[in-house]
Design a protein around this motif. Structure first.
Motif, mmCIF file in Angstrom:
data_model
loop_
_atom_site.group_PDB
_atom_site.id
_atom_site.type_symbol
_atom_site.label_atom_id
_atom_site.label_comp_id
_atom_site.label_asym_id
_atom_site.label_seq_id
_atom_site.Cartn_x
_atom_site.Cartn_y
_atom_site.Cartn_z
ATOM 1 N N ALA A 108 0.820 -1.214 0.000
ATOM 2 C CA ALA A 108 0.000 0.000 0.000
ATOM 3 C C ALA A 108 0.852 1.262 0.000
ATOM 4 C CB ALA A 108 -0.934 -0.005 1.211
ATOM 5 N N CYS A 109 2.090 1.159 0.460
ATOM 6 C CA CYS A 109 2.966 2.339 0.505
ATOM 7 C C CYS A 109 3.726 2.550 -0.800
ATOM 8 C CB CYS A 109 3.971 2.204 1.655
ATOM 9 S SG CYS A 109 3.224 2.179 3.297
ATOM 10 N N PHE A 110 3.779 1.537 -1.644
ATOM 11 C CA PHE A 110 4.641 1.602 -2.825
ATOM 12 C C PHE A 110 4.222 2.690 -3.809
ATOM 13 C CE2 PHE A 110 6.018 -3.147 -2.479
ATOM 14 C CZ PHE A 110 6.694 -2.827 -1.308
ATOM 15 N N ASN A 111 2.917 2.880 -3.969
ATOM 16 C CA ASN A 111 2.460 3.836 -4.977
ATOM 17 C C ASN A 111 1.993 5.156 -4.367
ATOM 18 O OD1 ASN A 111 0.218 2.706 -3.795
ATOM 19 N ND2 ASN A 111 -1.018 2.674 -5.668
ATOM 20 N N HIS A 112 2.550 5.483 -3.196
ATOM 21 C CA HIS A 112 2.237 6.756 -2.553
ATOM 22 C C HIS A 112 3.534 7.485 -2.186
ATOM 23 C CE1 HIS A 112 -1.689 4.693 -1.786
ATOM 24 N NE2 HIS A 112 -2.114 5.891 -2.136
ATOM 25 N N ALA A 113 3.397 8.796 -2.000
ATOM 26 C CA ALA A 113 4.542 9.581 -1.538
ATOM 27 C C ALA A 113 4.934 9.110 -0.146
ATOM 28 C CB ALA A 113 4.185 11.062 -1.520
ATOM 29 N N LYS A 114 6.225 9.012 0.118
ATOM 30 C CA LYS A 114 6.718 8.513 1.405
ATOM 31 C C LYS A 114 7.685 9.519 2.011
ATOM 32 C CE LYS A 114 7.912 4.728 -0.769
ATOM 33 N NZ LYS A 114 7.009 4.780 -1.934
ATOM 34 N N PHE A 115 7.537 9.735 3.308
ATOM 35 C CA PHE A 115 8.410 10.672 4.009
ATOM 36 C C PHE A 115 9.765 10.019 4.280
ATOM 37 C CE2 PHE A 115 10.155 12.633 7.859
ATOM 38 C CZ PHE A 115 10.158 13.966 7.465
ATOM 39 N N LYS A 116 10.815 10.753 3.942
ATOM 40 C CA LYS A 116 12.174 10.268 4.166
ATOM 41 C C LYS A 116 12.810 11.092 5.285
ATOM 42 C CE LYS A 116 16.464 9.141 1.717
ATOM 43 N NZ LYS A 116 17.167 9.191 0.409
ATOM 44 N N PRO A 117 12.884 10.543 6.499
ATOM 45 C CA PRO A 117 13.419 11.317 7.628
ATOM 46 C C PRO A 117 14.820 11.857 7.389
ATOM 47 C CG PRO A 117 12.311 9.341 8.418
ATOM 48 C CD PRO A 117 12.391 9.221 6.924
ATOM 49 N N SER A 118 15.677 11.068 6.755
ATOM 50 C CA SER A 118 17.070 11.497 6.573
ATOM 51 C C SER A 118 17.207 12.670 5.611
ATOM 52 C CB SER A 118 17.914 10.329 6.067
ATOM 53 O OG SER A 118 17.446 9.880 4.808
ATOM 54 N N ALA A 119 16.152 12.928 4.822
ATOM 55 C CA ALA A 119 16.199 14.034 3.867
ATOM 56 C C ALA A 119 15.732 15.346 4.475
ATOM 57 C CB ALA A 119 15.348 13.705 2.643
ATOM 58 N N SER A 120 15.294 15.318 5.738
ATOM 59 C CA SER A 120 14.814 16.528 6.389
ATOM 60 C C SER A 120 15.785 16.948 7.487
ATOM 61 C CB SER A 120 13.427 16.302 6.999
ATOM 62 O OG SER A 120 13.025 17.425 7.752
ATOM 63 N N SER A 121 16.235 18.180 7.428
ATOM 64 C CA SER A 121 17.193 18.683 8.424
ATOM 65 C C SER A 121 16.525 19.012 9.754
ATOM 66 C CB SER A 121 17.882 19.940 7.882
ATOM 67 O OG SER A 121 16.927 20.971 7.651
ATOM 68 N N THR A 122 15.184 19.021 9.784
ATOM 69 C CA THR A 122 14.465 19.422 10.999
ATOM 70 C C THR A 122 13.717 18.256 11.649
ATOM 71 O OG1 THR A 122 12.697 20.191 9.506
ATOM 72 C CG2 THR A 122 14.202 21.849 10.397
ATOM 73 N N PHE A 123 13.922 17.050 11.153
ATOM 74 C CA PHE A 123 13.190 15.898 11.706
ATOM 75 C C PHE A 123 13.788 15.429 13.028
ATOM 76 C CE2 PHE A 123 12.750 11.258 12.213
ATOM 77 C CZ PHE A 123 11.361 11.174 12.297
#
Length: 388
Positions: A108-123
């Motif tokens: 179900a996650c494959f065809n949706h936008a996914k949040f990438k924690p390592s790509a955010s400097s404020t996570f």
């Protein structure tokens, strides 16, 4: 002069509030039916459209995914720095914000936008997880904090969920990536902070109110509007009828009466409750009244819903809800769905009463398309006015 004052008021609302255009995609139900998996899915779940409204049990909230089968209005948000964009269902029937994560390995996650924690400097990771249990499975979310943006609204260190596991059906078929809950904080899984709470605390709303307008003739590009921090008089007619919230979990109000045509039933003489839910498409009717409604509206139960004669739609009576001292009527063109010449009532039944034992109704998008709806957080009330 009167015209000028109205224009100035509208301009003030537009300047002080944030408008989110809602898209209208195909419903999950329609997509699953086209894929040939709907019948099998419905056979293998114990479906009650209002399990979503049962009391919480610890950190688990039971909300059947089937509640979103017909929901197809969604809008854009972003999380992180730099922003990662998501389409979310703005849901007044739940309180948690969550989106898929890159850690999610479910189909179900494959065809949706996914949040990438390592790509955010404020996570910032939260170090704990919660489970939202649905009628067909569970969604597991890991909690974290990051910057939430909705156009000009910016909430720093907003707590949100990153889905780790999702049921393949039906979220695989959803046009939206996640859900932004807009009900009361007391409904949030695990006591997590709500997005609206963050907006209020960080003074990101012009006023402590939000409102929804759903187009009667929606398209993918424009299905309606969510207005955060204001009310737009251009989108409704007449005055707003306000009703106090009777229980600060959902946006739940007292239903004073229910009428079919000119006949007021006695069903709510001892009181009824109604939950106003943008995350539900249909009207949900207390099971004890369903047979009488079907008889009055000339409907027959089938495997695809409560069928009616399409040619007879316009001769059917209006149905009306008494809320806040106003009678809010729905014409048959609103409560009869026509799908390629096959017509059904936009209704489902439930055995579940409200928590005080009164009959429980749920007013979904079928109702909300007819009535502009305002949610006043400061005064815990819901307002309705005929949509423009």
């Amino acid at each position: 002069m009167k015209w000028l004052l109205v224009v100035l008021a509208c301009l003030q609302v537009a300047e002080g509030a944030v408008r989110i255009s809602l898209k209208k995609g195909l419903s999950i139900r329609d997509k699953m039916r086209a894929a040939g998996v709907l019948d099998d899915f419905l056979r293998h779940i114990k479906y009650d459209p209002v399990k979503k409204y049962q009391p919480r049990q610890g950190s688990v909230v039971r909300q059947p995914i089937t509640n979103h089968l017909d929901s197809s209005y969604f809008g854009e948000i972003s999380i992180g720095e730099p922003p990662q964009k998501f389409l979310v269902l703005f849901d007044t029937g739940s309180s948690n914000l969550w989106v898929p994560s890159t850690d999610c390995k479910s189909p179900a996650c494959f065809n949706h936008a996914k949040f990438k924690p390592s790509a955010s400097s404020t996570f910032s990771p939260g170090g704990r997880s919660c489970t939202v249990s649905y009628g067909s499975g569970s969604v597991t979310i890991a909690l974290g904090w990051d910057t939430l943006r909705i156009q000009s609204i910016t909430v720093t260190q907003q707590e949100f969920g990153l889905s780790q596991e999702e049921p393949t059906q039906p979220f695989y078929f959803a046009d939206f990536d996640g859900i932004l809950g807009m009900a009361f904080p007391s409904l949030a899984v695990g006591g997590t902070a709500t997005a609206l709470g963050g907006m209020l605390e960080q003074e990101q709303l012009a006023e402590p109110v939000f409102s929804f307008y759903f187009s009667r003739q929606p398209t993918y590009e424009y299905g309606g509007e969510l207005i955060l921090g204001g009310i737009d008089p251009r989108l409704f007619q007449g005055d707003i009828a306000w009703a106090p919230v009777t229980q600060k979990l959902y946006w739940q109000v007292a239903l004073e009466e229910f009428a079919i045509g000119q006949s007021v039933t006695s069903w709510c003489s001892q009181g009824c409750q109604a939950i106003v839910d943008t995350g539900t498409f249909l009207l949900t009717v207390p099971q004890e009244y369903l047979e009488s409604i079907l008889e009055a509206l000339g409907a027959q139960e089938t495997s695809y819903g409560y069928a009616v004669d399409c040619a007879d739609t316009h001769s059917k009576p209006h149905i009306a809800f008494g809320i806040g001292g106003a009678r809010l009527a729905l014409p048959p063109t609103a409560y009869v769905l026509n799908s390629h010449g096959y017509c059904t009532l936009a209704m489902e039944g439930t055995y579940l009463p409200s928590q005080d034992g009164q009959p429980l109704w749920i007013l979904g998008n079928v109702f909300l398309k007819e009535y502009y709806t305002a949610f006043d957080m400061a005064n815990s009330r819901v307002g309705f006015a005929p949509s423009a």
